[in-house]
Scaffold this motif. Sequence first.
Motif, PDB file in Angstrom:
ATOM      1  N   MET A 381      42.526  35.214  18.441  1.00 32.17           N
ATOM      2  CA  MET A 381      43.095  36.428  19.005  1.00 32.17           C
ATOM      3  C   MET A 381      43.660  37.292  17.880  1.00 32.17           C
ATOM      4  N   LYS A 382      43.487  38.570  18.014  1.00 30.51           N
ATOM      5  CA  LYS A 382      44.007  39.490  17.005  1.00 30.51           C
ATOM      6  C   LYS A 382      45.529  39.383  16.956  1.00 30.51           C
ATOM      7  N   ARG A 383      46.025  39.074  15.753  1.00 26.69           N
ATOM      8  CA  ARG A 383      47.455  38.866  15.543  1.00 26.69           C
ATOM      9  C   ARG A 383      48.009  37.819  16.508  1.00 26.69           C
ATOM     10  N   GLY A 384      47.209  36.805  16.785  1.00 25.41           N
ATOM     11  CA  GLY A 384      47.646  35.757  17.692  1.00 25.41           C
ATOM     12  C   GLY A 384      47.112  34.402  17.266  1.00 25.41           C
ATOM     13  N   PRO A 385      47.262  33.393  18.127  1.00 26.55           N
ATOM     14  CA  PRO A 385      46.849  32.035  17.758  1.00 26.55           C
ATOM     15  C   PRO A 385      45.346  31.820  17.900  1.00 26.55           C
ATOM     16  N   GLU A 386      44.890  30.715  17.341  1.00 28.50           N
ATOM     17  CA  GLU A 386      43.527  30.271  17.614  1.00 28.50           C
ATOM     18  C   GLU A 386      43.493  29.730  19.037  1.00 28.50           C
ATOM     19  N   ILE A 387      42.395  29.972  19.717  1.00 22.11           N
ATOM     20  CA  ILE A 387      42.321  29.594  21.132  1.00 22.11           C
ATOM     21  C   ILE A 387      41.062  28.792  21.410  1.00 22.11           C
ATOM     22  N   ALA A 388      41.122  28.000  22.459  1.00 18.55           N
ATOM     23  CA  ALA A 388      39.955  27.323  23.014  1.00 18.55           C
ATOM     24  C   ALA A 388      39.746  27.878  24.415  1.00 18.55           C
ATOM     25  N   VAL A 389      38.572  28.425  24.678  1.00 23.94           N
ATOM     26  CA  VAL A 389      38.266  29.061  25.964  1.00 23.94           C
ATOM     27  C   VAL A 389      37.264  28.193  26.717  1.00 23.94           C
ATOM     28  N   ILE A 390      37.670  27.705  27.872  1.00 25.02           N
ATOM     29  CA  ILE A 390      36.795  26.874  28.704  1.00 25.02           C
ATOM     30  C   ILE A 390      36.254  27.750  29.821  1.00 25.02           C
ATOM     31  N   SER A 391      34.944  27.902  29.846  1.00 28.90           N
ATOM     32  CA  SER A 391      34.297  28.790  30.823  1.00 28.90           C
ATOM     33  C   SER A 391      33.502  27.979  31.828  1.00 28.90           C
ATOM     34  N   LEU A 392      33.712  28.259  33.094  1.00 32.27           N
ATOM     35  CA  LEU A 392      32.965  27.595  34.159  1.00 32.27           C
ATOM     36  C   LEU A 392      31.550  28.147  34.220  1.00 32.27           C
ATOM     37  N   CYS A 393      30.582  27.267  34.131  1.00 32.30           N
ATOM     38  CA  CYS A 393      29.178  27.684  34.226  1.00 32.30           C
ATOM     39  C   CYS A 393      28.812  27.805  35.702  1.00 32.30           C
ATOM     40  N   ASN A 394      28.728  29.009  36.172  1.00 34.87           N
ATOM     41  CA  ASN A 394      28.427  29.212  37.583  1.00 34.87           C
ATOM     42  C   ASN A 394      27.959  30.628  37.804  1.00 34.87           C
ATOM     43  N   ARG A 395      27.074  30.802  38.750  1.00 31.30           N
ATOM     44  CA  ARG A 395      26.671  32.133  39.163  1.00 31.30           C
ATOM     45  C   ARG A 395      27.508  32.543  40.367  1.00 31.30           C
ATOM     46  N   GLY A 396      27.834  33.810  40.427  1.00 28.46           N
ATOM     47  CA  GLY A 396      28.749  34.288  41.446  1.00 28.46           C
ATOM     48  C   GLY A 396      28.333  33.959  42.868  1.00 28.46           C
ATOM     49  N   GLU A 397      27.021  33.923  43.141  1.00 29.60           N
ATOM     50  CA  GLU A 397      26.593  33.690  44.514  1.00 29.60           C
ATOM     51  C   GLU A 397      26.897  32.271  44.981  1.00 29.60           C
ATOM     52  N   ASN A 398      27.178  31.347  44.042  1.00 32.36           N
ATOM     53  CA  ASN A 398      27.511  29.978  44.412  1.00 32.36           C
ATOM     54  C   ASN A 398      29.010  29.762  44.552  1.00 32.36           C
ATOM     55  N   TRP A 399      29.778  30.817  44.392  1.00 33.59           N
ATOM     56  CA  TRP A 399      31.236  30.698  44.425  1.00 33.59           C
ATOM     57  C   TRP A 399      31.738  31.238  45.749  1.00 33.59           C
ATOM     58  N   MET A 400      32.078  30.350  46.676  1.00 33.51           N
ATOM     59  CA  MET A 400      32.560  30.784  47.982  1.00 33.51           C
ATOM     60  C   MET A 400      33.976  31.335  47.862  1.00 33.51           C
ATOM     61  N   SER A 401      34.294  32.275  48.710  1.00 34.52           N
ATOM     62  CA  SER A 401      35.604  32.934  48.641  1.00 34.52           C
ATOM     63  C   SER A 401      36.751  31.954  48.843  1.00 34.52           C
ATOM     64  N   CYS A 402      36.520  30.896  49.621  1.00 39.18           N
ATOM     65  CA  CYS A 402      37.615  29.957  49.875  1.00 39.18           C
ATOM     66  C   CYS A 402      37.875  29.054  48.680  1.00 39.18           C
ATOM     67  N   LEU A 403      36.984  29.059  47.671  1.00 39.91           N
ATOM     68  CA  LEU A 403      37.242  28.283  46.462  1.00 39.91           C
ATOM     69  C   LEU A 403      38.251  28.974  45.557  1.00 39.91           C
ATOM     70  N   GLU A 404      38.370  30.279  45.697  1.00 37.60           N
ATOM     71  CA  GLU A 404      39.201  31.057  44.779  1.00 37.60           C
ATOM     72  C   GLU A 404      40.666  30.617  44.764  1.00 37.60           C
ATOM     73  N   PRO A 405      41.301  30.419  45.942  1.00 37.29           N
ATOM     74  CA  PRO A 405      42.714  30.005  45.887  1.00 37.29           C
ATOM     75  C   PRO A 405      42.932  28.685  45.186  1.00 37.29           C
ATOM     76  N   TYR A 406      41.942  27.766  45.276  1.00 35.48           N
ATOM     77  CA  TYR A 406      42.098  26.474  44.607  1.00 35.48           C
ATOM     78  C   TYR A 406      42.029  26.638  43.093  1.00 35.48           C
ATOM     79  N   PHE A 407      41.139  27.499  42.631  1.00 31.03           N
ATOM     80  CA  PHE A 407      41.064  27.754  41.197  1.00 31.03           C
ATOM     81  C   PHE A 407      42.373  28.369  40.705  1.00 31.03           C
ATOM     82  N   GLN A 408      42.876  29.359  41.433  1.00 32.70           N
ATOM     83  CA  GLN A 408      44.097  30.023  41.013  1.00 32.70           C
ATOM     84  C   GLN A 408      45.308  29.096  41.111  1.00 32.70           C
ATOM     85  N   LYS A 409      45.316  28.212  42.092  1.00 32.41           N
ATOM     86  CA  LYS A 409      46.407  27.238  42.193  1.00 32.41           C
ATOM     87  C   LYS A 409      46.356  26.267  41.024  1.00 32.41           C
ATOM     88  N   GLU A 410      45.159  25.908  40.595  1.00 32.80           N
ATOM     89  CA  GLU A 410      45.013  25.030  39.436  1.00 32.80           C
ATOM     90  C   GLU A 410      45.523  25.715  38.176  1.00 32.80           C
TER      91      GLU A 410
END
Length: 660
Positions: A381-410
């Motif tokens: 990050m610019k003027r910040g720490p080194e970071i590790a970014v973990i990205s979920l491999c998924n296409r949007g059409e496979n992501w049901m709307s009811c999964l979103e609150p669980y991800f955000q709660k996590e």
Amino acid sequence: MKGLVSFQFFCVTLGLFLATSFAVQPTEVHSLTVFKEGIFDDPSLVLSNWNALDSDPCHWVGVSCFNDHVIKINISGSLIKGFIAEELFLLSFLRELILHGNNLRGSIPKEIGLLNHLKVLDLGGNQLSGPIPHEIANLDSIVKINLQSNALTGNLPPELGNLKNLQELRLDRNKLEGIIPGANVTDYGSAMTGMYASNTNVLGFCHASPLRVADFSFNYLVGSIPKCLEYLPRDSFRGNCIKYKDITPRAPEECGAAAPAKPLQSEDMKRHPVEDKQKPEMRASKPAWILPLEVVIGVMVGCVFLAAVFQSAHRWKVKSRNIMTTWKKSKTEKEHMEIFVDTDMLKDVLRYSRQELEVACEDFSNIIGSSSDSVVYKGNMKRGPEIAVISLCNRGENWMSCLEPYFQKEVADLARLNHENVAKLLGYCIEGVPFTRMLVFEYASNGTLYEHLHCEEGCQLSWTRRMTIVLGIAKGLKYLHTEIEPPFTISELNSSAVYLTEDFSPKLAEFESWKSILTRFENNSSSISNADTLCVQPSSLAARQSDIQGNVCAFGVLLLEIISGRPPVGKDKGLLVDWAKEYLEEPDMMSSVVDPALKHFRDEDLEVIREVVINCIQVRNGDIVTMEELCAMLESKLDTTGSSELKASSIAWAELALSC
């Protein structure tokens, strides 16, 4: 005999008929189940008996049925927290939907317009946001609408005036703007007979039958009160930006409305005819030869102007096709990927944009790890720490709307962790187009413990270094299990979940549970048809409270892995625990477990490791050992100073100096 067989066949047939006749439709069970999955906090456990495997939801709490159809849902004042799943509005026979007094958030799904039989809609006293969907005008049978005390924004849909049976409308205490739709003309009759007759939306509430109860108070509405609503109490309009006699408005600074445009005065209207009368006289005073010259010049300018207009029109036509195509596509994608971020739950968590993470990770080219369902990038990050970014491999059409609150709660669950031996979550990234779900952690420069124990490119860890790592892991688990509420567990505790910093301090990282959200969904959806796909609550979230003992057992296995240098499951000797059992039972043989690459170790350390491992993997008579107890044992008996190795010999000292 034949008669008995015939009678049995009749009974079986009758039983099957009754079973199918009195069973609620599977689509209705599915709708209720998906609604439950959109609720991620149920403090009163009102949904505890909503079982997806139960084909008859009529006895579920808050659910009423008639003629084998769900006709009423009443879950009010239960403080359930979550989103309203759009699938709920597939309950086509629903007559009453009462969810008053909860903590529901997000927008009101436009699918609400599918409930043709709905008479009562009560979503008041929640935290719903966004506009009131125009599709609400399709509720032909609606009698009562209560949306009060939310955070709804936008204008009032004029289509509300199309609801002929509506008697009660409560929209107070929101953030609604614009005017109150109605025939704001001097002569109401002219609105009915004139140009407005073809557009009922202009009439707004004046097109509907008179409302018995209506409350528009404490919003940001402007304009005037339609004449057809003047019969309502003045308190129904207070706390807005409406200036009207006997109505208390908001403070001017809250409204921020510009002064209305100055109307055209009668003096200005009278001035124009005078000017028009003077023009012929002015023309008459011109020389005769000027008139033909003006005509010729006018024709020439007109031709040039027309040519320019036609050419511009042609270019605009071609360009507009492209613009409209692009606009429609963007709008469709945006609507399809519309997401809601729970800003209340994630208020203390930094939200990154995909663009800034893309820059930090060098266009996502700096990959340092990957699996079937995720990719790990390293970034700066610019003027910040080194970071590790973990990205979920998924296409949007496979992501049901009811999964979103669980991800955000996590995300919220990970963000509350703060300990020197636990990986720190710096933030997250949620975007719709392109589909993005990312977690951003502090970067640990020395990779995973697994790499140093089992990979050739890893560093040879000395005994003292290994003991320091053991003690750090124990302190981290003690913090997660006993020092925060509710407790937190690592879903897959092994050497790959332990990251090492520059000075080889261990950091426990939880990268697996949030990815299991999608994995669990895919496993369930692969066995059933798309039409019956259920959004199942991830086990890692539901079982975390009861998985503390699983962490303790895994810690024991991890200790064996650290001192032996062997993986938990070996190709030749099977499970590490099974191989080490005979040595654990004989203290004198325990030295045979130690990594052959280590020439020097401390016997006292090895003995306390043996005791801890036994306590972890051999639970007798229901006795459960805690990380607090295990950590105390290790802290009091392990030597992490390296003094014993330095005293052993000059060769041991050199080995320690060359090791990590």
